[in-house]
Design a protein around this motif. Structure first.
Motif, short mmCIF file in Angstrom:
data_model
loop_
_atom_site.label_atom_id
_atom_site.label_comp_id
_atom_site.label_asym_id
_atom_site.label_seq_id
_atom_site.Cartn_x
_atom_site.Cartn_y
_atom_site.Cartn_z
N UNK A 156 0.75 -1.15 0.01
CA UNK A 156 -0.08 0.09 0.05
C UNK A 156 0.74 1.24 0.03
N UNK A 157 2.00 1.18 0.80
CA UNK A 157 3.02 2.37 0.88
C UNK A 157 3.48 2.90 -0.61
N UNK A 158 3.59 1.75 -1.46
CA UNK A 158 4.32 1.86 -2.69
C UNK A 158 3.11 2.42 -3.88
N UNK A 159 1.89 1.77 -3.62
CA UNK A 159 1.03 2.33 -4.71
C UNK A 159 0.74 3.30 -4.57
N UNK A 160 0.02 3.86 -5.91
CA UNK A 160 -0.73 4.96 -6.26
C UNK A 160 -2.03 5.02 -5.43
N UNK A 161 -2.29 6.00 -4.61
CA UNK A 161 -3.83 5.75 -4.15
C UNK A 161 -4.85 6.94 -4.59
N UNK A 162 -5.61 6.80 -5.40
CA UNK A 162 -6.64 7.66 -5.17
C UNK A 162 -7.78 7.61 -4.43
N UNK A 163 -8.01 8.89 -3.75
CA UNK A 163 -8.90 8.96 -2.52
C UNK A 163 -10.31 9.81 -2.90
N UNK A 164 -11.30 9.05 -3.28
CA UNK A 164 -12.37 9.70 -3.61
C UNK A 164 -13.09 10.61 -2.66
N UNK A 165 -12.84 10.09 -1.46
CA UNK A 165 -13.53 10.95 -0.03
C UNK A 165 -12.99 11.99 -0.07
N UNK A 166 -11.86 12.48 -0.83
CA UNK A 166 -11.35 13.67 -0.47
C UNK A 166 -11.94 14.76 -1.82
N UNK A 167 -12.65 14.16 -2.75
CA UNK A 167 -13.20 15.05 -3.72
C UNK A 167 -14.27 16.16 -3.04
N UNK A 168 -13.99 17.38 -3.43
CA UNK A 168 -15.19 18.51 -2.74
C UNK A 168 -16.39 18.44 -3.52
N UNK A 169 -16.41 17.86 -4.77
CA UNK A 169 -17.42 17.95 -5.68
C UNK A 169 -17.31 16.76 -6.77
N UNK A 170 -18.37 16.07 -7.16
CA UNK A 170 -18.21 15.11 -8.08
C UNK A 170 -18.91 15.32 -9.62
N UNK A 171 -17.85 15.10 -10.54
CA UNK A 171 -18.02 15.56 -12.04
C UNK A 171 -19.09 14.51 -12.68
N UNK A 172 -19.89 15.06 -13.25
CA UNK A 172 -20.69 14.23 -14.25
C UNK A 172 -20.47 14.70 -15.66
N UNK A 173 -20.20 13.88 -16.67
CA UNK A 173 -19.97 14.18 -18.19
C UNK A 173 -20.84 13.13 -18.87
N UNK A 174 -21.80 13.74 -19.70
CA UNK A 174 -22.73 12.84 -20.40
C UNK A 174 -22.91 13.46 -21.92
N UNK A 175 -23.15 12.58 -22.69
CA UNK A 175 -23.23 13.10 -24.22
C UNK A 175 -24.71 12.70 -24.58
N UNK A 176 -25.42 14.00 -25.10
CA UNK A 176 -26.94 13.67 -25.52
C UNK A 176 -26.64 13.68 -26.99
N UNK A 177 -27.41 12.84 -27.67
CA UNK A 177 -27.49 12.53 -29.15
C UNK A 177 -28.69 13.04 -29.64
N UNK A 178 -28.79 14.28 -30.42
CA UNK A 178 -30.07 14.55 -31.13
C UNK A 178 -30.05 14.25 -32.65
N UNK A 179 -31.48 13.98 -32.93
CA UNK A 179 -31.62 13.66 -34.37
C UNK A 179 -30.87 14.59 -35.19
#
Length: 174
Positions: free
Chosen positions: A59-82
């Motif tokens: 664990x001490x050697x691995x890269x650790x991503x801590x999601x609990x430290x995010x201040x906000x959560x990003x949403x990305x979505x694509x809408x497809x129109x005709x």
């Protein structure tokens, strides 16, 4: 030798505090919530509800991503129109998306809201929407996404836009 490595790994984790019990973390080998940090190992409860025990030397050697430290959560979505949508319709609807999404409960408008026509897709004219939720926990995140998605549907309907779905046109010649 492993015992000494695990001990120093534990000291590193305790002093650096890259995560604490309860945090949602992701490493190259595991993603889940930290259940316990011991002198030899760290236990992580995965989202499949299994427990993974990782030696602290690793664990001490691995890269650790801590999601609990995010201040906000990003949403990305694509809408497809005709493809029968007009340039005027798309141009008019983009600022409406930005404004009304920013007014939805749970959306953090201070990070900015993106609504842009980005692609001529295979079956649709693609509009990308990017926004952030005020809280990161999953229940809040998914409830905010639901409110935004319903508002997107209302806006599209009000502006005479139809959502596209994958389709193929076949032309026959005589």
């Amino acid at each position: 030798q492993d015992t000494i490595a695990n001990f120093f790994g534990s000291v590193s984790i305790i002093l650096d505090r890259p995560f604490i019990v309860g945090d949602w973390i992701k490493t190259p080998s595991v993603e889940g919530n930290v259940e316990a940090i011991g002198f030899r190992s760290t236990r992580v409860r995965t989202f499949n509800k299994t427990v993974v025990t990782i030696p602290n030397s690793i664990m001490a050697k691995e890269t650790i991503e801590n999601f609990s430290k995010m201040p906000v959560r990003k949403v990305t979505q694509t809408l497809g129109f005709t493809y029968d949508s007009t340039p005027e319709q798309l141009d008019a609807v983009l600022p409406v998306f930005r404004e009304r999404i920013g007014e939805i409960e749970g959306v953090s408008a201070k990070e900015g809201i993106v609504a842009e026509f980005v692609e001529f897709g295979a079956s649709s004219l693609d509009v990308q929407i990017v926004y952030y939720t005020r809280q990161i926990d999953y229940a809040f995140f998914i409830a905010t996404k639901r409110r935004v998605n319903l508002e997107i549907m209302r806006i599209a309907q009000e502006n005479g836009l139809s959502f596209a779905f994958p389709s193929v046109s076949v032309y026959t010649e005589k």
